[in-house]
Design an enzyme around this catalytic site. Structure first.
Site, short mmCIF file in Angstrom:
data_model
loop_
_atom_site.label_atom_id
_atom_site.label_comp_id
_atom_site.label_asym_id
_atom_site.label_seq_id
_atom_site.Cartn_x
_atom_site.Cartn_y
_atom_site.Cartn_z
N SER A 38 0.84 -1.20 0.00
CA SER A 38 0.00 0.00 0.00
C SER A 38 0.88 1.26 0.00
O SER A 38 1.74 1.41 -0.85
CB SER A 38 -0.97 -0.03 1.19
OG SER A 38 -2.00 0.90 1.02
N ASP A 163 -5.89 -3.26 -2.68
CA ASP A 163 -4.83 -2.94 -1.73
C ASP A 163 -4.18 -4.18 -1.12
O ASP A 163 -4.87 -5.08 -0.64
CB ASP A 163 -5.43 -2.07 -0.62
CG ASP A 163 -4.39 -1.40 0.23
OD1 ASP A 163 -3.66 -2.12 0.96
OD2 ASP A 163 -4.29 -0.17 0.18
#
Length: 272
Positions: A38, A163
Protein backbone atom coordinates in the site's frame (compact mmCIF):
# COMPACT_ATOMS: atom_id res chain seq x y z
CA UNK A 1 24.25 -9.96 6.35
CA UNK A 2 21.28 -9.33 4.07
CA UNK A 3 19.22 -6.36 5.26
CA UNK A 4 15.57 -5.87 4.35
CA UNK A 5 13.35 -2.85 4.83
CA UNK A 6 9.70 -3.90 5.21
CA UNK A 7 7.33 -0.96 4.77
CA UNK A 8 3.76 -1.55 5.90
CA UNK A 9 0.50 0.03 4.82
CA UNK A 10 -1.37 2.79 6.60
CA UNK A 11 -2.55 5.55 4.26
CA UNK A 12 -1.62 9.07 5.37
CA UNK A 13 0.21 7.62 8.38
CA UNK A 14 2.85 6.43 5.90
CA UNK A 15 4.57 9.77 6.50
CA UNK A 16 6.08 8.34 9.69
CA UNK A 17 8.10 5.92 7.54
CA UNK A 18 10.03 8.91 6.19
CA UNK A 19 11.26 9.66 9.71
CA UNK A 20 12.31 6.04 10.16
CA UNK A 21 14.22 6.06 6.88
CA UNK A 22 16.06 9.22 7.81
CA UNK A 23 17.22 7.65 11.08
CA UNK A 24 18.23 4.40 9.38
CA UNK A 25 20.36 6.15 6.76
CA UNK A 26 21.98 8.40 9.36
CA UNK A 27 23.00 5.26 11.25
CA UNK A 28 24.57 3.83 8.10
CA UNK A 29 21.88 1.20 7.56
CA UNK A 30 20.92 0.61 3.92
CA UNK A 31 18.74 -2.11 2.36
CA UNK A 32 19.61 -5.04 0.12
CA UNK A 33 15.90 -5.77 -0.24
CA UNK A 34 12.81 -3.53 0.00
CA UNK A 35 9.26 -4.85 0.39
CA UNK A 36 6.21 -2.59 0.48
CA UNK A 37 2.46 -2.78 0.88
CA UNK A 38 0.00 0.00 0.00
CA UNK A 39 1.54 3.36 0.98
CA UNK A 40 4.59 1.33 2.00
CA UNK A 41 4.90 0.32 -1.65
CA UNK A 42 5.09 4.00 -2.63
CA UNK A 43 7.67 4.83 0.03
CA UNK A 44 9.54 1.62 -0.68
CA UNK A 45 9.68 2.29 -4.41
CA UNK A 46 11.35 5.63 -3.79
CA UNK A 47 13.91 4.03 -1.46
CA UNK A 48 14.67 1.18 -3.87
CA UNK A 49 15.27 3.75 -6.60
CA UNK A 50 17.51 5.93 -4.41
CA UNK A 51 18.74 3.89 -1.40
CA UNK A 52 20.49 6.66 0.49
CA UNK A 53 20.02 9.81 2.59
CA UNK A 54 19.20 11.96 -0.43
CA UNK A 55 15.83 10.31 -0.89
CA UNK A 56 14.54 11.54 2.49
CA UNK A 57 14.36 15.19 1.43
CA UNK A 58 12.59 14.20 -1.77
CA UNK A 59 10.08 12.04 0.10
CA UNK A 60 9.38 14.77 2.65
CA UNK A 61 8.72 17.27 -0.13
CA UNK A 62 6.40 14.80 -1.88
CA UNK A 63 4.36 14.18 1.28
CA UNK A 64 4.02 17.92 1.94
CA UNK A 65 3.09 18.59 -1.68
CA UNK A 66 0.40 15.90 -1.73
CA UNK A 67 -0.98 17.21 1.55
CA UNK A 68 -1.22 20.78 0.29
CA UNK A 69 -2.67 19.93 -3.10
CA UNK A 70 -4.96 17.11 -1.90
CA UNK A 71 -4.20 15.34 -5.16
CA UNK A 72 -5.32 11.85 -4.17
CA UNK A 73 -8.29 12.33 -1.82
CA UNK A 74 -9.21 15.89 -2.68
CA UNK A 75 -12.58 15.66 -4.41
CA UNK A 76 -15.47 17.72 -3.13
CA UNK A 77 -18.05 15.78 -1.06
CA UNK A 78 -20.78 16.05 -3.71
CA UNK A 79 -18.47 14.71 -6.39
CA UNK A 80 -17.47 11.73 -4.24
CA UNK A 81 -21.14 10.93 -3.62
CA UNK A 82 -21.89 11.07 -7.33
CA UNK A 83 -18.95 8.79 -8.11
CA UNK A 84 -20.01 6.32 -5.42
CA UNK A 85 -23.52 6.22 -6.87
CA UNK A 86 -22.37 5.87 -10.47
CA UNK A 87 -19.66 3.25 -9.89
CA UNK A 88 -21.02 1.48 -6.83
CA UNK A 89 -17.45 0.62 -5.81
CA UNK A 90 -15.39 3.72 -4.94
CA UNK A 91 -15.53 7.43 -4.13
CA UNK A 92 -12.26 8.73 -5.57
CA UNK A 93 -10.70 8.58 -9.02
CA UNK A 94 -7.34 6.83 -9.40
CA UNK A 95 -6.24 9.26 -12.11
CA UNK A 96 -4.59 11.84 -9.81
CA UNK A 97 -2.52 9.12 -8.13
CA UNK A 98 -1.55 7.56 -11.45
CA UNK A 99 -0.61 10.97 -12.86
CA UNK A 100 1.55 11.88 -9.86
CA UNK A 101 3.29 8.51 -9.85
CA UNK A 102 3.88 8.80 -13.58
CA UNK A 103 5.58 12.16 -13.03
CA UNK A 104 7.71 10.63 -10.29
CA UNK A 105 8.69 7.27 -11.81
CA UNK A 106 7.90 7.49 -15.51
CA UNK A 107 8.28 4.10 -17.19
CA UNK A 108 10.81 2.78 -14.66
CA UNK A 109 10.79 -1.02 -14.43
CA UNK A 110 11.02 -2.81 -11.11
CA UNK A 111 13.81 -5.05 -12.41
CA UNK A 112 15.93 -1.99 -13.26
CA UNK A 113 15.92 -0.55 -9.72
CA UNK A 114 19.33 -0.56 -7.97
CA UNK A 115 17.87 -2.40 -4.97
CA UNK A 116 15.65 -5.47 -5.21
CA UNK A 117 12.03 -4.39 -4.69
CA UNK A 118 8.67 -6.13 -4.44
CA UNK A 119 5.18 -4.73 -3.86
CA UNK A 120 2.22 -6.68 -2.49
CA UNK A 121 -1.32 -6.50 -3.88
CA UNK A 122 -4.46 -8.63 -3.61
CA UNK A 123 -5.55 -10.38 -6.81
CA UNK A 124 -9.32 -10.40 -7.21
CA UNK A 125 -9.55 -13.18 -9.82
CA UNK A 126 -7.19 -15.51 -7.94
CA UNK A 127 -8.25 -14.38 -4.45
CA UNK A 128 -4.57 -14.44 -3.61
CA UNK A 129 -1.57 -12.47 -2.45
CA UNK A 130 0.42 -11.24 -5.44
CA UNK A 131 3.97 -9.90 -5.48
CA UNK A 132 5.03 -7.50 -8.21
CA UNK A 133 8.74 -8.14 -8.80
CA UNK A 134 8.93 -7.01 -12.43
CA UNK A 135 7.14 -4.72 -14.84
CA UNK A 136 6.22 -1.03 -14.58
CA UNK A 137 6.82 0.38 -11.13
CA UNK A 138 3.79 2.69 -11.39
CA UNK A 139 1.46 -0.23 -12.09
CA UNK A 140 2.72 -2.10 -9.04
CA UNK A 141 2.31 0.86 -6.67
CA UNK A 142 -1.18 1.74 -7.95
CA UNK A 143 -2.30 -1.88 -7.54
CA UNK A 144 -0.80 -2.17 -4.07
CA UNK A 145 -2.50 1.05 -2.93
CA UNK A 146 -6.00 0.46 -4.38
CA UNK A 147 -7.83 0.93 -1.07
CA UNK A 148 -11.24 -0.81 -1.22
CA UNK A 149 -14.11 1.67 -1.31
CA UNK A 150 -11.82 4.66 -1.76
CA UNK A 151 -10.12 3.83 -5.07
CA UNK A 152 -11.19 1.51 -7.92
CA UNK A 153 -9.59 -1.91 -8.43
CA UNK A 154 -6.40 -1.53 -10.45
CA UNK A 155 -6.10 -3.45 -13.69
CA UNK A 156 -2.67 -4.79 -14.65
CA UNK A 157 -2.70 -7.01 -17.71
CA UNK A 158 -5.75 -9.25 -17.53
CA UNK A 159 -6.02 -9.13 -13.75
CA UNK A 160 -7.54 -6.76 -11.21
CA UNK A 161 -6.01 -5.89 -7.86
CA UNK A 162 -6.96 -4.33 -4.54
CA UNK A 163 -4.83 -2.94 -1.73
CA UNK A 164 -2.13 -5.34 -0.57
CA UNK A 165 -3.04 -4.66 3.04
CA UNK A 166 -5.98 -7.02 2.60
CA UNK A 167 -3.65 -10.00 2.31
CA UNK A 168 -0.31 -8.92 3.81
CA UNK A 169 -0.10 -5.52 5.44
CA UNK A 170 3.38 -5.87 7.01
CA UNK A 171 5.19 -8.61 5.04
CA UNK A 172 7.83 -9.73 7.52
CA UNK A 173 7.84 -13.43 6.60
CA UNK A 174 8.27 -12.59 2.93
CA UNK A 175 11.56 -10.84 3.73
CA UNK A 176 12.90 -13.93 5.51
CA UNK A 177 11.75 -16.17 2.67
CA UNK A 178 13.75 -14.04 0.24
CA UNK A 179 16.93 -14.45 2.28
CA UNK A 180 16.98 -11.50 4.68
CA UNK A 181 18.60 -12.21 8.04
CA UNK A 182 18.21 -8.65 9.37
CA UNK A 183 14.81 -7.02 8.98
CA UNK A 184 13.78 -3.47 9.84
CA UNK A 185 10.02 -3.15 10.06
CA UNK A 186 8.67 0.29 9.17
CA UNK A 187 5.09 0.29 10.46
CA UNK A 188 2.74 3.20 11.05
CA UNK A 189 1.81 2.68 14.70
CA UNK A 190 -1.60 1.05 14.42
CA UNK A 191 -0.38 -2.32 15.68
CA UNK A 192 0.27 -0.71 19.08
CA UNK A 193 -3.06 1.08 19.42
CA UNK A 194 -5.64 -0.52 21.76
CA UNK A 195 -8.77 -1.82 20.06
CA UNK A 196 -12.25 -1.21 21.47
CA UNK A 197 -15.60 -2.80 20.68
CA UNK A 198 -17.02 -1.15 17.53
CA UNK A 199 -20.18 0.92 17.85
CA UNK A 200 -20.74 2.04 14.24
CA UNK A 201 -20.86 0.14 10.93
CA UNK A 202 -17.57 1.58 9.62
CA UNK A 203 -15.89 0.79 12.92
CA UNK A 204 -16.83 -2.88 12.50
CA UNK A 205 -14.89 -3.01 9.21
CA UNK A 206 -11.89 -1.18 10.67
CA UNK A 207 -11.65 -3.30 13.80
CA UNK A 208 -12.09 -6.52 11.79
CA UNK A 209 -9.26 -5.51 9.49
CA UNK A 210 -7.03 -4.56 12.42
CA UNK A 211 -7.55 -7.93 14.10
CA UNK A 212 -6.59 -9.75 10.89
CA UNK A 213 -3.59 -7.50 10.26
CA UNK A 214 -2.21 -7.72 13.78
CA UNK A 215 -2.81 -11.46 14.07
CA UNK A 216 -0.77 -12.20 10.96
CA UNK A 217 2.01 -9.79 11.90
CA UNK A 218 2.37 -11.16 15.43
CA UNK A 219 2.40 -14.73 14.13
CA UNK A 220 5.00 -14.00 11.46
CA UNK A 221 7.30 -12.25 13.93
CA UNK A 222 7.04 -15.22 16.31
CA UNK A 223 7.74 -17.74 13.55
CA UNK A 224 10.85 -16.09 12.09
CA UNK A 225 13.86 -18.43 11.99
CA UNK A 226 16.21 -18.07 14.95
CA UNK A 227 19.03 -16.62 12.85
CA UNK A 228 16.83 -13.73 11.63
CA UNK A 229 16.84 -10.55 13.70
CA UNK A 230 13.80 -8.28 13.35
CA UNK A 231 13.58 -4.69 14.55
CA UNK A 232 10.11 -3.12 14.73
CA UNK A 233 10.77 0.61 14.54
CA UNK A 234 8.66 2.96 16.71
CA UNK A 235 6.07 5.26 15.14
CA UNK A 236 5.11 8.52 16.82
CA UNK A 237 2.61 11.31 16.27
CA UNK A 238 -0.38 9.08 15.52
CA UNK A 239 -3.59 8.83 17.53
CA UNK A 240 -7.11 7.44 17.57
CA UNK A 241 -8.16 10.50 15.55
CA UNK A 242 -6.47 8.88 12.56
CA UNK A 243 -9.08 6.11 12.69
CA UNK A 244 -12.01 8.49 12.19
CA UNK A 245 -14.17 8.46 9.09
CA UNK A 246 -12.21 11.37 7.59
CA UNK A 247 -8.82 10.32 8.89
CA UNK A 248 -7.74 8.96 5.50
CA UNK A 249 -7.56 12.51 4.08
CA UNK A 250 -6.07 14.35 7.06
CA UNK A 251 -2.54 15.42 6.08
CA UNK A 252 -2.15 17.94 8.90
CA UNK A 253 0.90 17.43 11.06
CA UNK A 254 2.91 15.51 8.45
CA UNK A 255 6.16 17.26 9.37
CA UNK A 256 5.57 16.75 13.10
CA UNK A 257 4.94 13.04 12.55
CA UNK A 258 8.11 12.68 10.53
CA UNK A 259 10.22 14.50 13.13
CA UNK A 260 8.71 12.71 16.14
CA UNK A 261 9.21 9.31 14.54
CA UNK A 262 12.74 10.23 13.48
CA UNK A 263 13.63 11.08 17.10
CA UNK A 264 12.10 7.86 18.43
CA UNK A 265 13.77 5.69 15.78
CA UNK A 266 17.14 7.37 16.31
CA UNK A 267 16.91 6.61 20.03
CA UNK A 268 16.00 3.00 19.26
CA UNK A 269 18.92 2.56 16.86
CA UNK A 270 21.32 4.21 19.31
CA UNK A 271 20.46 1.46 21.82
CA UNK A 272 21.11 -1.40 19.39
Amino acid sequence: MTTAFVLGGGGVLGAVEVGMLRALFEHGITPDLVLGTSVGALNGAMVAREPGPGVVERMTALWLEVGRSREVYGDRPLRTVRRAMSTGTHIYSAEPLQKRLGEEFGDTLIEDLPVRFQACAASIERAAEHWFDSGRLVDAVVASAAVPGLLPPARVGDEHFLDGGIVNSIPVARAAQLGADRIFVLQVGRIDRPLTVPRRPWEVARVSFEIARRHRFTREIAELPEHVEAHVLPARGTSARDDSLRGHRDFTGVEQRIEATYDATSDYLDRL
